[in-house]
Scaffold this motif. Structure first.
Motif, PDB file in Angstrom:
ATOM      1  N   GLN A  99       0.852  -1.194   0.000  1.00 22.72           N
ATOM      2  CA  GLN A  99       0.000   0.000   0.000  1.00 22.72           C
ATOM      3  C   GLN A  99       0.884   1.239   0.000  1.00 22.72           C
ATOM      4  O   GLN A  99       1.864   1.311   0.747  1.00 22.72           O
ATOM      5  CB  GLN A  99      -0.920  -0.009   1.206  1.00 22.72           C
ATOM      6  CG  GLN A  99      -1.994  -1.091   1.127  1.00 22.72           C
ATOM      7  CD  GLN A  99      -3.010  -0.968   2.234  1.00 22.72           C
ATOM      8  OE1 GLN A  99      -2.709  -0.517   3.327  1.00 22.72           O
ATOM      9  NE2 GLN A  99      -4.237  -1.381   1.954  1.00 22.72           N
ATOM     10  N   LEU A 100       0.491   2.190  -0.842  1.00 20.97           N
ATOM     11  CA  LEU A 100       1.232   3.436  -0.974  1.00 20.97           C
ATOM     12  C   LEU A 100       0.301   4.589  -0.644  1.00 20.97           C
ATOM     13  O   LEU A 100      -0.798   4.671  -1.190  1.00 20.97           O
ATOM     14  CB  LEU A 100       1.760   3.590  -2.402  1.00 20.97           C
ATOM     15  CG  LEU A 100       2.661   2.460  -2.918  1.00 20.97           C
ATOM     16  CD1 LEU A 100       2.942   2.646  -4.403  1.00 20.97           C
ATOM     17  CD2 LEU A 100       3.942   2.389  -2.132  1.00 20.97           C
ATOM     18  N   VAL A 101       0.750   5.472   0.229  1.00 27.19           N
ATOM     19  CA  VAL A 101      -0.078   6.601   0.641  1.00 27.19           C
ATOM     20  C   VAL A 101       0.714   7.883   0.424  1.00 27.19           C
ATOM     21  O   VAL A 101       1.750   8.101   1.060  1.00 27.19           O
ATOM     22  CB  VAL A 101      -0.502   6.487   2.109  1.00 27.19           C
ATOM     23  CG1 VAL A 101      -1.338   7.698   2.505  1.00 27.19           C
ATOM     24  CG2 VAL A 101      -1.280   5.192   2.329  1.00 27.19           C
ATOM     25  N   GLU A 102       0.203   8.718  -0.497  1.00 26.56           N
ATOM     26  CA  GLU A 102       0.868   9.984  -0.794  1.00 26.56           C
ATOM     27  C   GLU A 102       0.330  11.094   0.105  1.00 26.56           C
ATOM     28  O   GLU A 102      -0.813  11.051   0.550  1.00 26.56           O
ATOM     29  CB  GLU A 102       0.638  10.398  -2.255  1.00 26.56           C
ATOM     30  CG  GLU A 102       1.088   9.398  -3.292  1.00 26.56           C
ATOM     31  CD  GLU A 102      -0.057   8.593  -3.858  1.00 26.56           C
ATOM     32  OE1 GLU A 102       0.037   8.141  -5.019  1.00 26.56           O
ATOM     33  OE2 GLU A 102      -1.062   8.426  -3.136  1.00 26.56           O
ATOM     34  N   SER A 103       1.157  12.103   0.275  1.00 28.81           N
ATOM     35  CA  SER A 103       0.743  13.306   0.979  1.00 28.81           C
ATOM     36  C   SER A 103       1.609  14.464   0.491  1.00 28.81           C
ATOM     37  O   SER A 103       2.647  14.252  -0.144  1.00 28.81           O
ATOM     38  CB  SER A 103       0.880  13.142   2.490  1.00 28.81           C
ATOM     39  OG  SER A 103       2.223  12.871   2.839  1.00 28.81           O
ATOM     40  N   GLY A 104       1.150  15.674   0.787  1.00 27.92           N
ATOM     41  CA  GLY A 104       1.949  16.844   0.482  1.00 27.92           C
ATOM     42  C   GLY A 104       1.502  17.674  -0.700  1.00 27.92           C
ATOM     43  O   GLY A 104       2.081  18.723  -0.976  1.00 27.92           O
ATOM     44  N   GLY A 105       0.469  17.216  -1.411  1.00 29.03           N
ATOM     45  CA  GLY A 105      -0.017  18.016  -2.528  1.00 29.03           C
ATOM     46  C   GLY A 105      -0.743  19.252  -2.046  1.00 29.03           C
ATOM     47  O   GLY A 105      -0.963  19.450  -0.850  1.00 29.03           O
ATOM     48  N   GLY A 106      -1.104  20.097  -2.997  1.00 27.89           N
ATOM     49  CA  GLY A 106      -1.842  21.298  -2.648  1.00 27.89           C
ATOM     50  C   GLY A 106      -1.741  22.347  -3.724  1.00 27.89           C
ATOM     51  O   GLY A 106      -1.354  22.066  -4.864  1.00 27.89           O
ATOM     52  N   LEU A 107      -2.096  23.559  -3.341  1.00 35.74           N
ATOM     53  CA  LEU A 107      -2.083  24.708  -4.245  1.00 35.74           C
ATOM     54  C   LEU A 107      -0.852  25.550  -3.949  1.00 35.74           C
ATOM     55  O   LEU A 107      -0.575  25.879  -2.794  1.00 35.74           O
ATOM     56  CB  LEU A 107      -3.353  25.537  -4.050  1.00 35.74           C
ATOM     57  CG  LEU A 107      -3.464  26.841  -4.836  1.00 35.74           C
ATOM     58  CD1 LEU A 107      -3.524  26.554  -6.336  1.00 35.74           C
ATOM     59  CD2 LEU A 107      -4.698  27.612  -4.395  1.00 35.74           C
ATOM     60  N   VAL A 108      -0.130  25.893  -4.997  1.00 34.43           N
ATOM     61  CA  VAL A 108       1.085  26.689  -4.833  1.00 34.43           C
ATOM     62  C   VAL A 108       1.173  27.677  -5.990  1.00 34.43           C
ATOM     63  O   VAL A 108       0.646  27.419  -7.076  1.00 34.43           O
ATOM     64  CB  VAL A 108       2.336  25.771  -4.787  1.00 34.43           C
ATOM     65  CG1 VAL A 108       2.533  25.046  -6.106  1.00 34.43           C
ATOM     66  CG2 VAL A 108       3.576  26.540  -4.391  1.00 34.43           C
ATOM     67  N   LEU A 129       6.945  22.540  -3.448  1.00 35.17           N
ATOM     68  CA  LEU A 129       6.177  21.571  -2.669  1.00 35.17           C
ATOM     69  C   LEU A 129       7.015  20.318  -2.489  1.00 35.17           C
ATOM     70  O   LEU A 129       7.860  20.011  -3.336  1.00 35.17           O
ATOM     71  CB  LEU A 129       4.873  21.178  -3.377  1.00 35.17           C
ATOM     72  CG  LEU A 129       3.660  22.080  -3.280  1.00 35.17           C
ATOM     73  CD1 LEU A 129       2.524  21.522  -4.153  1.00 35.17           C
ATOM     74  CD2 LEU A 129       3.199  22.255  -1.851  1.00 35.17           C
ATOM     75  N   ARG A 130       6.735  19.611  -1.420  1.00 39.30           N
ATOM     76  CA  ARG A 130       7.401  18.332  -1.209  1.00 39.30           C
ATOM     77  C   ARG A 130       6.335  17.249  -1.039  1.00 39.30           C
ATOM     78  O   ARG A 130       5.525  17.320  -0.112  1.00 39.30           O
ATOM     79  CB  ARG A 130       8.290  18.369   0.024  1.00 39.30           C
ATOM     80  CG  ARG A 130       9.149  17.116   0.220  1.00 39.30           C
ATOM     81  CD  ARG A 130       9.734  17.083   1.600  1.00 39.30           C
ATOM     82  NE  ARG A 130      10.822  16.123   1.723  1.00 39.30           N
ATOM     83  CZ  ARG A 130      11.149  15.536   2.859  1.00 39.30           C
ATOM     84  NH1 ARG A 130      10.474  15.790   3.960  1.00 39.30           N
ATOM     85  NH2 ARG A 130      12.171  14.688   2.904  1.00 39.30           N
ATOM     86  N   LEU A 131       6.366  16.289  -1.937  1.00 38.77           N
ATOM     87  CA  LEU A 131       5.457  15.151  -1.842  1.00 38.77           C
ATOM     88  C   LEU A 131       6.140  14.017  -1.079  1.00 38.77           C
ATOM     89  O   LEU A 131       7.348  13.810  -1.215  1.00 38.77           O
ATOM     90  CB  LEU A 131       5.052  14.656  -3.223  1.00 38.77           C
ATOM     91  CG  LEU A 131       4.413  15.680  -4.164  1.00 38.77           C
ATOM     92  CD1 LEU A 131       3.995  15.006  -5.471  1.00 38.77           C
ATOM     93  CD2 LEU A 131       3.230  16.366  -3.522  1.00 38.77           C
ATOM     94  N   SER A 132       5.331  13.305  -0.318  1.00 40.50           N
ATOM     95  CA  SER A 132       5.822  12.150   0.424  1.00 40.50           C
ATOM     96  C   SER A 132       4.971  10.935   0.092  1.00 40.50           C
ATOM     97  O   SER A 132       3.775  11.066  -0.194  1.00 40.50           O
ATOM     98  CB  SER A 132       5.774  12.408   1.928  1.00 40.50           C
ATOM     99  OG  SER A 132       6.565  13.522   2.289  1.00 40.50           O
ATOM    100  N   CYS A 133       5.575   9.786   0.151  1.00 40.26           N
ATOM    101  CA  CYS A 133       4.853   8.538  -0.093  1.00 40.26           C
ATOM    102  C   CYS A 133       5.332   7.502   0.920  1.00 40.26           C
ATOM    103  O   CYS A 133       6.537   7.221   0.997  1.00 40.26           O
ATOM    104  CB  CYS A 133       5.083   8.051  -1.510  1.00 40.26           C
ATOM    105  SG  CYS A 133       4.402   6.411  -1.870  1.00 40.26           S
ATOM    106  N   ALA A 134       4.392   6.968   1.674  1.00 38.95           N
ATOM    107  CA  ALA A 134       4.705   5.941   2.658  1.00 38.95           C
ATOM    108  C   ALA A 134       4.307   4.577   2.096  1.00 38.95           C
ATOM    109  O   ALA A 134       3.193   4.415   1.586  1.00 38.95           O
ATOM    110  CB  ALA A 134       3.959   6.216   3.949  1.00 38.95           C
ATOM    111  N   ALA A 135       5.219   3.624   2.193  1.00 40.31           N
ATOM    112  CA  ALA A 135       4.978   2.283   1.642  1.00 40.31           C
ATOM    113  C   ALA A 135       4.873   1.265   2.762  1.00 40.31           C
ATOM    114  O   ALA A 135       5.684   1.273   3.694  1.00 40.31           O
ATOM    115  CB  ALA A 135       6.102   1.905   0.691  1.00 40.31           C
TER     116      ALA A 135
END
Length: 118
Positions: free
Chosen positions: A3-12, A18-24
């Motif tokens: 399972q992969l869960v991304e975070s860190g998106g948004g409006l810029v 921006l820094r995106l992160s993905c937890a595996a």
């Protein structure tokens, strides 16, 4: 299954970062090549950056010099540092994990939206 869960998106804003992160969720994280892909409305999903378990990287020409992919094998995390963002970077960004042992395995996250405004 991974399972992969991304975070860190948004409006810029244009030129921002921006820094995106993905937890595996896998105990064999270092055996997977990890990547970031993006898909804008009406377009195909394209590779942005990939990193092997050993740290070798590859980037799409459009992001070279602006984006940096990295991973922390101890934390099962992969990151995408995005600098000098432009409106055409706007897309849903997906985390991807792949390896080919006896069988090829591919896993995708749910995606995180990145929107760059003028």
């Amino acid at each position: 299954q991974v399972q992969l869960v991304e975070s860190g998106g948004g409006l810029v804003q244009f030129g921002g970062s921006l820094r995106l992160s993905c937890a595996a969720s896998t105990s064999r994280f270092s055996t997977y090549s990890m990547g970031w892909y993006r898909q804008a409305p009406g377009k195909q999903r394209d590779m942005v950056a990939v990193i092997t378990g050993g740290g070798d990287t590859n980037y799409a020409d459009s992001v070279k010099g602006r984006f940096i992919i990295s991973r922390d094998n101890a934390k099962n995390m992969v990151y995408l540092q995005m600098n000098d963002l432009r409106p055409d970077d706007s897309a849903v960004y997906y985390c991807h994990a792949a390896r080919h042992m006896i069988l090829r395995e591919d896993y995708w996250g749910q995606g995180t939206q990145v929107t760059v405004s003028l």
